[in-house]
Design a protein around this motif. Structure first.
Motif, PDB file in Angstrom:
ATOM      1  N   SER A 125      18.084  29.328 -13.066  1.00  0.00           N
ATOM      2  CA  SER A 125      16.926  30.223 -13.335  1.00  0.00           C
ATOM      3  C   SER A 125      15.315  29.982 -12.249  1.00  0.00           C
ATOM      4  O   SER A 125      14.735  30.960 -12.294  1.00  0.00           O
ATOM      5  CB  SER A 125      16.445  28.930 -15.247  1.00  0.00           C
ATOM      6  N   LEU A 126      16.020  29.340 -11.577  1.00  0.00           N
ATOM      7  CA  LEU A 126      15.149  29.089 -10.307  1.00  0.00           C
ATOM      8  C   LEU A 126      15.641  29.525 -10.155  1.00  0.00           C
ATOM      9  O   LEU A 126      13.801  31.124  -8.918  1.00  0.00           O
ATOM     10  CB  LEU A 126      15.759  27.837  -9.860  1.00  0.00           C
TER      11      LEU A 126
ATOM     12  N   MET B  31      12.251  32.179 -11.838  1.00  0.00           N
ATOM     13  CA  MET B  31      11.464  30.271 -13.242  1.00  0.00           C
ATOM     14  C   MET B  31      10.881  29.601 -12.130  1.00  0.00           C
ATOM     15  O   MET B  31      11.457  28.984 -10.981  1.00  0.00           O
ATOM     16  CB  MET B  31      12.047  30.170 -13.492  1.00  0.00           C
TER      17      MET B  31
ATOM     18  N   GLU C 186      10.986  25.226 -15.886  1.00  0.00           N
ATOM     19  CA  GLU C 186      12.563  24.740 -16.329  1.00  0.00           C
ATOM     20  C   GLU C 186      12.520  23.781 -16.349  1.00  0.00           C
ATOM     21  O   GLU C 186      13.375  23.733 -17.316  1.00  0.00           O
ATOM     22  CB  GLU C 186      13.064  24.969 -14.585  1.00  0.00           C
TER      23      GLU C 186
ATOM     24  N   LYS D 217      11.432  23.290 -20.090  1.00  0.00           N
ATOM     25  CA  LYS D 217      12.113  23.364 -21.223  1.00  0.00           C
ATOM     26  C   LYS D 217      13.179  22.276 -21.140  1.00  0.00           C
ATOM     27  O   LYS D 217      13.651  22.310 -22.607  1.00  0.00           O
ATOM     28  CB  LYS D 217      12.888  24.912 -20.708  1.00  0.00           C
TER      29      LYS D 217
ATOM     30  N   TYR E  86      23.118  24.344 -18.340  1.00  0.00           N
ATOM     31  CA  TYR E  86      21.885  25.080 -17.755  1.00  0.00           C
ATOM     32  C   TYR E  86      22.045  24.939 -16.221  1.00  0.00           C
ATOM     33  O   TYR E  86      21.269  25.407 -15.392  1.00  0.00           O
ATOM     34  CB  TYR E  86      20.374  25.051 -18.345  1.00  0.00           C
TER      35      TYR E  86
ATOM     36  N   SER F 182      21.849  31.017 -16.366  1.00  0.00           N
ATOM     37  CA  SER F 182      19.330  31.074 -16.515  1.00  0.00           C
ATOM     38  C   SER F 182      20.176  31.086 -18.193  1.00  0.00           C
ATOM     39  O   SER F 182      19.784  31.151 -19.267  1.00  0.00           O
ATOM     40  CB  SER F 182      20.030  32.226 -16.201  1.00  0.00           C
TER      41      SER F 182
END
Length: 324
Positions: free
Chosen positions: A19-20, A24, A29, A32, A65, A69
């Protein structure tokens, strides 16, 4: 690309989280993860799951995760699949329809209270409408959960036997208390047996709480459970106003077996950062602990590090088995 995430991935570099890499922020992150883990914990209470099953679900979630992502999979549905899988893994299975029903109602209450947002394109007629177990939407959600369960299994490399910090922290605290390595800073008039019992129970309860808090972060990706356990014992002792016997000549690092100072500090500070802003938390106490951690880093950071903490057994719990 290898899409598996197992416990062999020690000291995981969080900058590599998918995700980073997609843009994000680290704060979003982490938020979440934190919010979804709180959802998993609440669902565990509703479903009356043992705490170890809840923690295992959270580890599954974090590992998933670490390789996928948040943009690719709806986190509520991943969380439900993690709960289903963890309940079976920890020999506390729950009926799938019941898990989905209770989790959906919990999500619905979260949306109505403004704690959760409805996922776009999730196939639901309305985010505020309870699902009928006989409806098409329920059947589709059930199929997505079943599919995600298989995806999770492949992502974690079918590694279902999870070691948590709990058994290690209990072993370590018993060792410290029964060998008279720790004492309350303020003298007490309690008889010896009562004092030992009070000290043991308070340290275990505090350390357990900190270990539970750690599950809302990705610490389980960054450090082995033994290192997290040592950090929770350090936090528990400081929070309970307990010190090593022989202080100040002896400090916590001495009685904890000279753990790696940087690792200890990182775990402690990440847990403190998570809980310091909670309502009713003694902020002054945590500021003092942070100051003490920084002092240890500056004075003991170059010491012999990484030794095995006293009283901790090697290897996985013999009572636990891997499920294939």
């Amino acid at each position: 690309e290898d899409r598996t995430m197992t416990s062999k991935s020690k000291h995981f570099d969080i900058s590599q989280l998918p995700s980073l890499k997609e843009g994000m922020t680290i704060e979003d992150e982490a938020m979440k993860r934190r919010k979804t883990c709180r959802f998993i914990e609440e669902a565990g209470r509703v479903l009356k799951l043992p705490r170890v099953a809840v923690s295992t679900a959270e580890v599954f979630f974090h590992r998933f995760y670490a390789k996928h992502s948040f943009n690719d999979h709806e986190r509520f549905e991943v969380a439900v699949a993690c709960i289903v899988l963890a309940a079976k893994t920890e020999e506390s299975p729950r009926k799938l329809n019941n898990v989905i029903d209770e989790c959906y109602k919990l999500k619905l209450r979260g949306i109505q209270a403004g704690r959760l947002s409805a996922a776009p394109g999730s196939g639901q007629a309305s985010p505020f409408t309870a699902l009928d177990p006989k409806s098409k939407d329920f059947a589709q959600l059930k199929q997505r959960i079943l599919l995600l369960e298989r995806v999770i299994l492949h992502t974690i490399g079918f590694e279902l036997s999870i070691d948590h910090p709990y058994k290690f922290l209990v072993e370590l605290i018993k060792k410290l208390v029964y060998s008279r390595k720790v004492e309350y800073i303020k003298p007490t008039n309690l008889p010896g047996n009562q004092l030992t019992s009070k000290l043991l129970n308070e340290l275990v309860q505090n350390a357990m709480n900190f270990a539970n808090d750690s599950m809302q972060t990705c610490l389980c990706l960054q450090f082995p459970p033994k290192e997290i356990a040592v950090a929770t014992v350090y936090l528990a002792g400081n929070f309970a106003k307990v010190r090593p016997v022989g202080a100040p000549e002896k400090d916590w690092l001495d009685i904890l077996g000279n753990p790696d100072v940087e690792s200890l500090a990182s775990v402690c500070l990440q847990i403190i950062e998570l809980i310091v802003d909670r309502k009713g938390v003694d902020r002054d106490a945590f500021q003092k602990i942070k100051a003490e951690i920084n002092r240890l880093k500056s004075t003991r950071g170059g010491d012999d590090a990484g030794k095995q903490p006293p009283g901790l057994s090697d290897g996985p719990d013999p009572k636990r088995r891997r499920l294939d």
